[in-house]
Design a protein around this motif. Structure first.
Motif, PDB file in Angstrom:
ATOM      1  N   TYR A 145      -5.961 -12.933  13.616  1.00  0.00           N
ATOM      2  CA  TYR A 145      -4.554 -12.578  13.417  1.00  0.00           C
ATOM      3  C   TYR A 145      -3.662 -13.781  13.743  1.00  0.00           C
ATOM      4  O   TYR A 145      -3.809 -14.394  14.798  1.00  0.00           O
ATOM      5  CB  TYR A 145      -4.172 -11.384  14.300  1.00  0.00           C
ATOM      6  CG  TYR A 145      -2.704 -11.065  14.223  1.00  0.00           C
ATOM      7  CD1 TYR A 145      -2.171 -10.535  13.059  1.00  0.00           C
ATOM      8  CD2 TYR A 145      -1.850 -11.334  15.278  1.00  0.00           C
ATOM      9  CE1 TYR A 145      -0.818 -10.258  12.958  1.00  0.00           C
ATOM     10  CE2 TYR A 145      -0.501 -11.065  15.189  1.00  0.00           C
ATOM     11  CZ  TYR A 145       0.009 -10.527  14.028  1.00  0.00           C
ATOM     12  OH  TYR A 145       1.335 -10.271  13.922  1.00  0.00           O
TER      13      TYR A 145
ATOM     14  N   TYR B 158       1.801 -15.173   7.807  1.00  0.00           N
ATOM     15  CA  TYR B 158       2.419 -14.146   6.951  1.00  0.00           C
ATOM     16  C   TYR B 158       3.604 -14.710   6.172  1.00  0.00           C
ATOM     17  O   TYR B 158       4.380 -15.506   6.695  1.00  0.00           O
ATOM     18  CB  TYR B 158       2.987 -13.012   7.801  1.00  0.00           C
ATOM     19  CG  TYR B 158       1.996 -11.965   8.292  1.00  0.00           C
ATOM     20  CD1 TYR B 158       2.051 -10.663   7.799  1.00  0.00           C
ATOM     21  CD2 TYR B 158       1.061 -12.264   9.273  1.00  0.00           C
ATOM     22  CE1 TYR B 158       1.183  -9.691   8.278  1.00  0.00           C
ATOM     23  CE2 TYR B 158       0.188 -11.288   9.752  1.00  0.00           C
ATOM     24  CZ  TYR B 158       0.255 -10.010   9.244  1.00  0.00           C
ATOM     25  OH  TYR B 158      -0.598  -9.048   9.711  1.00  0.00           O
TER      26      TYR B 158
ATOM     27  N   MET C  23       0.862  -1.184   0.000  1.00  0.00           N
ATOM     28  CA  MET C  23       0.000   0.000   0.000  1.00  0.00           C
ATOM     29  C   MET C  23       0.898   1.234   0.000  1.00  0.00           C
ATOM     30  O   MET C  23       1.822   1.323   0.820  1.00  0.00           O
ATOM     31  CB  MET C  23      -0.910   0.025   1.230  1.00  0.00           C
ATOM     32  CG  MET C  23      -1.909  -1.116   1.282  1.00  0.00           C
ATOM     33  SD  MET C  23      -1.248  -2.573   2.099  1.00  0.00           S
ATOM     34  CE  MET C  23      -1.643  -2.203   3.798  1.00  0.00           C
TER      35      MET C  23
ATOM     36  N   ARG D 252       6.631 -12.695   4.680  1.00  0.00           N
ATOM     37  CA  ARG D 252       7.134 -11.313   4.623  1.00  0.00           C
ATOM     38  C   ARG D 252       8.357 -11.171   3.726  1.00  0.00           C
ATOM     39  O   ARG D 252       8.862 -10.067   3.552  1.00  0.00           O
ATOM     40  CB  ARG D 252       7.464 -10.807   6.031  1.00  0.00           C
ATOM     41  CG  ARG D 252       6.220 -10.655   6.919  1.00  0.00           C
ATOM     42  CD  ARG D 252       6.574  -9.944   8.212  1.00  0.00           C
ATOM     43  NE  ARG D 252       5.443  -9.840   9.127  1.00  0.00           N
ATOM     44  CZ  ARG D 252       4.543  -8.869   9.101  1.00  0.00           C
ATOM     45  NH1 ARG D 252       4.616  -7.921   8.201  1.00  0.00           N
ATOM     46  NH2 ARG D 252       3.561  -8.853   9.975  1.00  0.00           N
TER      47      ARG D 252
HETATM   48  P1  TYD Z   1       1.374  -5.483   9.726  1.00  0.00           P
HETATM   49  O1  TYD Z   1       0.511  -6.574   9.228  1.00  0.00           O
HETATM   50  O2  TYD Z   1       2.864  -5.642   9.624  1.00  0.00           O
HETATM   51  O3  TYD Z   1       0.968  -4.125   9.039  1.00  0.00           O
HETATM   52  P2  TYD Z   1       1.056  -3.736   7.486  1.00  0.00           P
HETATM   53  O4  TYD Z   1       1.212  -4.986   6.707  1.00  0.00           O
HETATM   54  O5  TYD Z   1      -0.215  -3.052   7.213  1.00  0.00           O
HETATM   55  O6  TYD Z   1       2.210  -2.813   7.338  1.00  0.00           O
HETATM   56  O7  TYD Z   1       0.980  -5.215  11.224  1.00  0.00           O
HETATM   57  C1  TYD Z   1       1.623  -4.263  12.018  1.00  0.00           C
HETATM   58  C2  TYD Z   1       1.669  -4.753  13.455  1.00  0.00           C
HETATM   59  O8  TYD Z   1       0.346  -4.941  13.979  1.00  0.00           O
HETATM   60  C3  TYD Z   1       2.372  -6.099  13.591  1.00  0.00           C
HETATM   61  O9  TYD Z   1       3.164  -6.041  14.764  1.00  0.00           O
HETATM   62  C4  TYD Z   1       1.270  -7.084  13.779  1.00  0.00           C
HETATM   63  C5  TYD Z   1       0.158  -6.279  14.433  1.00  0.00           C
HETATM   64  N1  TYD Z   1      -1.189  -6.720  14.032  1.00  0.00           N
HETATM   65  C6  TYD Z   1      -1.998  -7.350  14.964  1.00  0.00           C
HETATM   66  O10 TYD Z   1      -1.617  -7.567  16.131  1.00  0.00           O
HETATM   67  N2  TYD Z   1      -3.258  -7.739  14.584  1.00  0.00           N
HETATM   68  C7  TYD Z   1      -3.718  -7.536  13.328  1.00  0.00           C
HETATM   69  O11 TYD Z   1      -4.867  -7.910  13.014  1.00  0.00           O
HETATM   70  C8  TYD Z   1      -2.855  -6.902  12.367  1.00  0.00           C
HETATM   71  C9  TYD Z   1      -3.319  -6.664  10.951  1.00  0.00           C
HETATM   72  C10 TYD Z   1      -1.599  -6.502  12.774  1.00  0.00           C
END
Ligand code: TYD
Length: 133
Positions: free
Chosen positions: A115, A120, A98, A122
């Motif tokens: 969650y 993931y 994004m 990454r």
């Molecule tokens: P992350 O998925 O890395 O964000 P983005 O991909 O949008 O940049 O999430 C950021 C932080 O938030 C990471 O430490 C995981 C936490 N998180 C949760 O605890 N629960 C959730 O549902 C999500 C989406 C993230």
């Protein structure tokens, strides 16, 4: 299925203003187990840069806009989310990024699973290995 799947949510507004209803298995094609939203994104910051092994999501900018890039390992396509009636369906094993968040952007995400950090991927090379398996 196409990589970019945009869903137009029916606006249920009247002369008082606008309303959108999101219902599991009706407007959103899965059971919703989790809702989160991203807001206050600093200017110039991009987010995402991951895929999920088993997670469907619908993303909508309820305020403001941002640019999504989706990548299935073969092609990269992009879509602007710039309307509270426009959703983007993201399937399993799709790399997402994004970019270009407006200052006022509130990005709402509906997810099919709770969650789970172990869901993931990454690392982009690991993602490419997973999609070519
Ligand atoms: P992350 O998925 O890395 O964000 P983005 O991909 O949008 O940049 O999430 C950021 C932080 O938030 C990471 O430490 C995981 C936490 N998180 C949760 O605890 N629960 C959730 O549902 C999500 C989406 C993230």
């Amino acid at each position: 299925m196409a990589l970019i799947n945009l869903v137009e949510f029916p606006p249920l507004g009247d002369d008082r203003g606008s309303l959108v209803a999101l219902e599991a298995n009706v407007t959103v094609p899965f059971e919703i187990k989790r809702v989160y939203y991203i807001f206050g994104t600093k200017q110039g910051v991009s987010r995402g840069f991951h895929a999920h092994k088993n997670l469907k999501q619908v993303a909508v900018c309820v305020t403001g806009k941002c640019r999504f890039v989706l990548d299935d390992g073969q092609t990269r396509q992009e879509a602007w989310l710039d309307s509270p009636t426009k959703g983007l369906l993201i399937e399993d094993l799709v790399w997402r990024e994004m970019h270009d968040f407006s200052e006022d952007c509130v990005l709402l995400v509906l997810a099919s699973e709770h969650y789970d950090e172990s869901d993931y991927i990454r690392d982009y090379d690991e993602f490419l290995k997973a999609v070519t398996q």
